[in-house]
Design a protein around this motif. Structure first.
Motif, mmCIF file in Angstrom:
data_model
loop_
_atom_site.group_PDB
_atom_site.id
_atom_site.type_symbol
_atom_site.label_atom_id
_atom_site.label_comp_id
_atom_site.label_asym_id
_atom_site.label_seq_id
_atom_site.Cartn_x
_atom_site.Cartn_y
_atom_site.Cartn_z
ATOM 1 N N GLN A 125 35.618 42.087 44.438
ATOM 2 C CA GLN A 125 37.070 42.200 44.406
ATOM 3 C C GLN A 125 37.684 40.937 43.805
ATOM 4 O O GLN A 125 37.049 39.890 43.762
ATOM 5 N N GLU A 126 38.937 41.081 43.379
ATOM 6 C CA GLU A 126 39.709 39.924 42.953
ATOM 7 C C GLU A 126 40.265 39.255 44.200
ATOM 8 O O GLU A 126 40.715 39.932 45.121
ATOM 9 N N LEU A 182 44.254 34.859 40.393
ATOM 10 C CA LEU A 182 43.252 35.774 40.936
ATOM 11 C C LEU A 182 41.959 35.627 40.148
ATOM 12 O O LEU A 182 41.984 35.422 38.934
ATOM 13 N N LYS A 183 40.846 35.744 40.850
ATOM 14 C CA LYS A 183 39.529 35.625 40.212
ATOM 15 C C LYS A 183 38.622 36.707 40.782
ATOM 16 O O LYS A 183 38.647 36.979 41.978
ATOM 17 N N TRP A 184 37.810 37.309 39.925
ATOM 18 C CA TRP A 184 36.867 38.344 40.345
ATOM 19 C C TRP A 184 35.632 37.681 40.939
ATOM 20 O O TRP A 184 35.084 36.731 40.380
#
Length: 169
Positions: A158-159, A150-152
């Motif tokens: 959002q992620e 997951l990445k912001w």
């Protein structure tokens, strides 16, 4: 028509002013853009398409109109966002609702990968999608992208699941 790539069912071409009406069916549609930043206002679309055409002139890589051969209509947009450097680009694709579920995103996405390979300057392609957009996530995996976690993202606040595909090291 400035054709960039052709598949059995699709033609990827540089966006033109005449494509604005068709683009309203995908980028100008709230339902289609639900998992993105929302629909693009219709009055802004001509500028968006022009910016993609200019990006192609400069980088020989851009987001392209996806033209369905059987209907003679632009049904989506697919290609690359070029930010800081052409060696790392972001793959994006959006399609009109009537084109969903027909394999067009995968077909156009794979065409985009070939365009990037032929360009010769792209080393890495990355992509992300809203975690609720399972269809898009499946497409990325089908095309050989590797899940990185997951990445912001500041733009969507959002992620999101983040994927990469390395073309050259």
């Amino acid at each position: 028509m400035n054709v960039i790539f052709e598949t059995e069912r699709l033609i990827l071409k540089v966006f033109e002013e005449i494509d604005v009406e068709d683009a309203k069916e995908f980028w100008g549609n709230e339902e289609v853009m639900e998992h993105c930043l929302g629909a693009v206002p219709h009055d802004v679309l001509p500028k968006v398409l022009d910016s993609y055409a200019k990006c192609h002139l400069v980088n020989h890589l851009s987001i392209y109109a996806v033209y369905e051969k059987s209907t003679n209509k632009v049904i989506g947009g697919a290609g690359f966002i070029v930010r800081d450097s052409i060696d790392q680009v972001e793959l994006v694709y959006h399609f009109a609702k009537g084109a969903w579920g027909k394999g067009y995103a995968t077909e156009a996405g794979n065409a985009c990968l070939e365009i990037a390979r032929k360009n010769g300057k792209v080393k890495k392609i990355y992509a992300s999608a809203d975690s609720k957009n399972s269809s898009s996530l499946k497409i990325l995996e089908k095309m050989g992208f590797n899940y990185q976690g997951l990445k912001w993202f500041e733009d969507t606040e959002q992620e999101e699941p983040y994927y990469e595909l390395v073309l050259a090291k």
